[in-house]
Write a protein that holds these residues in place. Structure first.
Motif, PDB file in Angstrom:
ATOM      1  N   LEU A  91       0.833  -1.200   0.000  1.00 43.81           N
ATOM      2  CA  LEU A  91       0.000   0.000   0.000  1.00 43.81           C
ATOM      3  C   LEU A  91       0.868   1.250   0.000  1.00 43.81           C
ATOM      4  O   LEU A  91       0.553   2.226  -0.683  1.00 43.81           O
ATOM      5  CB  LEU A  91      -0.940  -0.001   1.213  1.00 43.81           C
ATOM      6  N   ALA A  92       1.982   1.215   0.732  1.00 45.19           N
ATOM      7  CA  ALA A  92       2.878   2.371   0.790  1.00 45.19           C
ATOM      8  C   ALA A  92       3.413   2.711  -0.596  1.00 45.19           C
ATOM      9  O   ALA A  92       3.637   3.881  -0.907  1.00 45.19           O
ATOM     10  CB  ALA A  92       4.019   2.099   1.757  1.00 45.19           C
ATOM     11  N   ALA A  93       3.590   1.675  -1.444  1.00 44.65           N
ATOM     12  CA  ALA A  93       4.071   1.934  -2.805  1.00 44.65           C
ATOM     13  C   ALA A  93       3.065   2.740  -3.614  1.00 44.65           C
ATOM     14  O   ALA A  93       3.434   3.465  -4.531  1.00 44.65           O
ATOM     15  CB  ALA A  93       4.364   0.607  -3.511  1.00 44.65           C
ATOM     16  N   PHE A  94       1.764   2.614  -3.277  1.00 44.21           N
ATOM     17  CA  PHE A  94       0.728   3.355  -3.985  1.00 44.21           C
ATOM     18  C   PHE A  94       0.538   4.741  -3.407  1.00 44.21           C
ATOM     19  O   PHE A  94      -0.027   5.608  -4.038  1.00 44.21           O
ATOM     20  CB  PHE A  94      -0.620   2.622  -3.918  1.00 44.21           C
ATOM     21  N   GLY A  95       0.952   4.958  -2.171  1.00 44.79           N
ATOM     22  CA  GLY A  95       0.747   6.226  -1.496  1.00 44.79           C
ATOM     23  C   GLY A  95      -0.555   6.236  -0.736  1.00 44.79           C
ATOM     24  O   GLY A  95      -1.571   5.741  -1.211  1.00 44.79           O
ATOM     25  N   ALA A  96      -0.513   6.753   0.489  1.00 46.17           N
ATOM     26  CA  ALA A  96      -1.702   6.739   1.341  1.00 46.17           C
ATOM     27  C   ALA A  96      -2.452   8.064   1.335  1.00 46.17           C
ATOM     28  O   ALA A  96      -3.457   8.203   2.008  1.00 46.17           O
ATOM     29  CB  ALA A  96      -1.316   6.347   2.768  1.00 46.17           C
ATOM     30  N   HIS A  97      -1.971   9.060   0.598  1.00 47.17           N
ATOM     31  CA  HIS A  97      -2.682  10.331   0.422  1.00 47.17           C
ATOM     32  C   HIS A  97      -3.112  10.959   1.747  1.00 47.17           C
ATOM     33  O   HIS A  97      -4.230  11.435   1.880  1.00 47.17           O
ATOM     34  CB  HIS A  97      -3.896  10.159  -0.497  1.00 47.17           C
ATOM     35  N   GLY A  98      -2.228  10.951   2.756  1.00 48.29           N
ATOM     36  CA  GLY A  98      -2.545  11.576   4.035  1.00 48.29           C
ATOM     37  C   GLY A  98      -3.504  10.786   4.898  1.00 48.29           C
ATOM     38  O   GLY A  98      -4.052  11.311   5.858  1.00 48.29           O
ATOM     39  N   VAL A  99      -3.719   9.523   4.572  1.00 48.71           N
ATOM     40  CA  VAL A  99      -4.604   8.656   5.347  1.00 48.71           C
ATOM     41  C   VAL A  99      -3.734   7.713   6.174  1.00 48.71           C
ATOM     42  O   VAL A  99      -2.765   7.147   5.683  1.00 48.71           O
ATOM     43  CB  VAL A  99      -5.536   7.850   4.416  1.00 48.71           C
ATOM     44  N   ALA A 128     -10.135   1.649   0.257  1.00 47.79           N
ATOM     45  CA  ALA A 128     -10.476   2.370   1.484  1.00 47.79           C
ATOM     46  C   ALA A 128      -9.721   3.689   1.564  1.00 47.79           C
ATOM     47  O   ALA A 128     -10.295   4.729   1.908  1.00 47.79           O
ATOM     48  CB  ALA A 128     -10.172   1.500   2.703  1.00 47.79           C
ATOM     49  N   VAL A 129      -8.428   3.669   1.229  1.00 46.51           N
ATOM     50  CA  VAL A 129      -7.622   4.893   1.258  1.00 46.51           C
ATOM     51  C   VAL A 129      -8.121   5.883   0.214  1.00 46.51           C
ATOM     52  O   VAL A 129      -8.254   7.081   0.487  1.00 46.51           O
ATOM     53  CB  VAL A 129      -6.128   4.558   1.051  1.00 46.51           C
ATOM     54  N   LYS A 130      -8.414   5.373  -0.968  1.00 47.41           N
ATOM     55  CA  LYS A 130      -8.851   6.243  -2.067  1.00 47.41           C
ATOM     56  C   LYS A 130     -10.122   7.020  -1.705  1.00 47.41           C
ATOM     57  O   LYS A 130     -10.276   8.176  -2.076  1.00 47.41           O
ATOM     58  CB  LYS A 130      -9.087   5.402  -3.326  1.00 47.41           C
ATOM     59  N   PHE A 131     -11.018   6.382  -0.955  1.00 42.57           N
ATOM     60  CA  PHE A 131     -12.283   7.026  -0.631  1.00 42.57           C
ATOM     61  C   PHE A 131     -12.330   7.616   0.776  1.00 42.57           C
ATOM     62  O   PHE A 131     -13.390   8.032   1.230  1.00 42.57           O
ATOM     63  CB  PHE A 131     -13.446   6.045  -0.840  1.00 42.57           C
ATOM     64  N   SER A 132     -11.180   7.670   1.454  1.00 44.98           N
ATOM     65  CA  SER A 132     -11.115   8.283   2.773  1.00 44.98           C
ATOM     66  C   SER A 132     -10.669   9.730   2.642  1.00 44.98           C
ATOM     67  O   SER A 132      -9.862  10.054   1.770  1.00 44.98           O
ATOM     68  CB  SER A 132     -10.127   7.528   3.676  1.00 44.98           C
ATOM     69  N   PRO A 133     -11.157  10.588   3.521  1.00 45.63           N
ATOM     70  CA  PRO A 133     -10.725  11.983   3.466  1.00 45.63           C
ATOM     71  C   PRO A 133      -9.295  12.119   3.972  1.00 45.63           C
ATOM     72  O   PRO A 133      -8.828  11.299   4.763  1.00 45.63           O
ATOM     73  CB  PRO A 133     -11.706  12.671   4.431  1.00 45.63           C
ATOM     74  N   PRO A 134      -8.562  13.140   3.504  1.00 44.53           N
ATOM     75  CA  PRO A 134      -7.216  13.375   4.031  1.00 44.53           C
ATOM     76  C   PRO A 134      -7.276  13.484   5.557  1.00 44.53           C
ATOM     77  O   PRO A 134      -8.191  14.091   6.103  1.00 44.53           O
ATOM     78  CB  PRO A 134      -6.807  14.702   3.398  1.00 44.53           C
ATOM     79  N   GLY A 135      -6.331  12.850   6.213  1.00 41.37           N
ATOM     80  CA  GLY A 135      -6.331  12.838   7.670  1.00 41.37           C
ATOM     81  C   GLY A 135      -7.202  11.729   8.245  1.00 41.37           C
ATOM     82  O   GLY A 135      -7.262  11.551   9.449  1.00 41.37           O
ATOM     83  N   ASP A 155     -13.111   1.823   6.916  1.00 39.21           N
ATOM     84  CA  ASP A 155     -12.684   3.175   6.577  1.00 39.21           C
ATOM     85  C   ASP A 155     -13.740   4.195   6.975  1.00 39.21           C
ATOM     86  O   ASP A 155     -14.804   3.846   7.457  1.00 39.21           O
ATOM     87  CB  ASP A 155     -12.327   3.291   5.089  1.00 39.21           C
ATOM     88  N   GLN A 156     -13.406   5.449   6.767  1.00 36.69           N
ATOM     89  CA  GLN A 156     -14.308   6.564   7.070  1.00 36.69           C
ATOM     90  C   GLN A 156     -14.674   7.287   5.783  1.00 36.69           C
ATOM     91  O   GLN A 156     -14.908   8.475   5.781  1.00 36.69           O
ATOM     92  CB  GLN A 156     -13.624   7.530   8.038  1.00 36.69           C
ATOM     93  N   GLY A 157     -14.732   6.516   4.706  1.00 31.50           N
ATOM     94  CA  GLY A 157     -14.966   7.103   3.396  1.00 31.50           C
ATOM     95  C   GLY A 157     -16.404   7.463   3.149  1.00 31.50           C
ATOM     96  O   GLY A 157     -17.263   7.394   4.034  1.00 31.50           O
TER      97      GLY A 157
END
Length: 171
Positions: A91-99, A128-135, A155-157
């Motif tokens: 997942l880290a390779a894809f980037g977590a976008h502040g999540v 889950a990361v893609k649809f979660s808000p930053p933070g 998630d909190q998406g």
């Protein structure tokens, strides 16, 4: 015809993507000289997206193999912590976008095809990361009772419910 189409498309996509990923890796490593910080970020993003596209192609091929019964599961006894660690690294390779992604510290073992479970967890986590808000926070929960092991990605998406949850239950 479908098999031939998938084989052709996957080959035609994998070949240039491998070249693109290699070139981006060379740029990121400084082989072409130092890059400005903003360019380094763009190259890293492009490299993550190339990796993600390559994984998507493999997922499509795996689905086809599964559908035709040509996929062989490699069942081994592995620590659940190892599965979670590998999924988090992927997942880290894809980037977590502040999540933030939280995973439990689990000491039990499971008999599985670890690569396939990791693949499923990475797909669930990336969605889950893609649809979660930053933070936001994505949580992995694991419940094992000896016969069954359940992995949950919470998630909190965007959803109508307070909590969205994707389950992967293993026996």
């Amino acid at each position: 015809m479908k098999d031939q189409f998938l084989a052709t498309v996957s080959h035609e996509l994998r070949t240039p993507l491998t070249s693109i990923r290699g070139s981006l890796g060379l740029l990121a490593s400084g082989a072409a000289g130092p890059l400005p910080d903003h360019v380094v970020e763009v190259v890293a993003l492009a490299e993550r997206n190339a990796i993600r596209l390559m994984a998507l192609i493999e997922d499509i091929l795996d689905l086809e193999r599964l559908e035709t019964g040509k996929i062989e599961l490699q069942m081994t006894r592995v620590p659940i912590a190892s599965i979670l660690r590998r999924a988090m690294e992927s997942l880290a390779a894809f980037g977590a976008h502040g999540v933030t992604v939280d995973a439990p510290n689990v000491s039990s073992f499971i008999d599985v095809d670890a690569d396939r479970i990791v693949q499923v967890l990475v797909n669930l986590l990336s969605n889950a990361v893609k649809f979660s808000p930053p933070g936001g926070v994505v949580t992995i929960a694991v419940t094992a009772d000896g016969k069954w092991t359940e992995f949950r990605v919470i998630d909190q998406g965007r959803t109508d419910d307070d909590e969205r949850c994707d389950d992967l239950t293993h026996t």
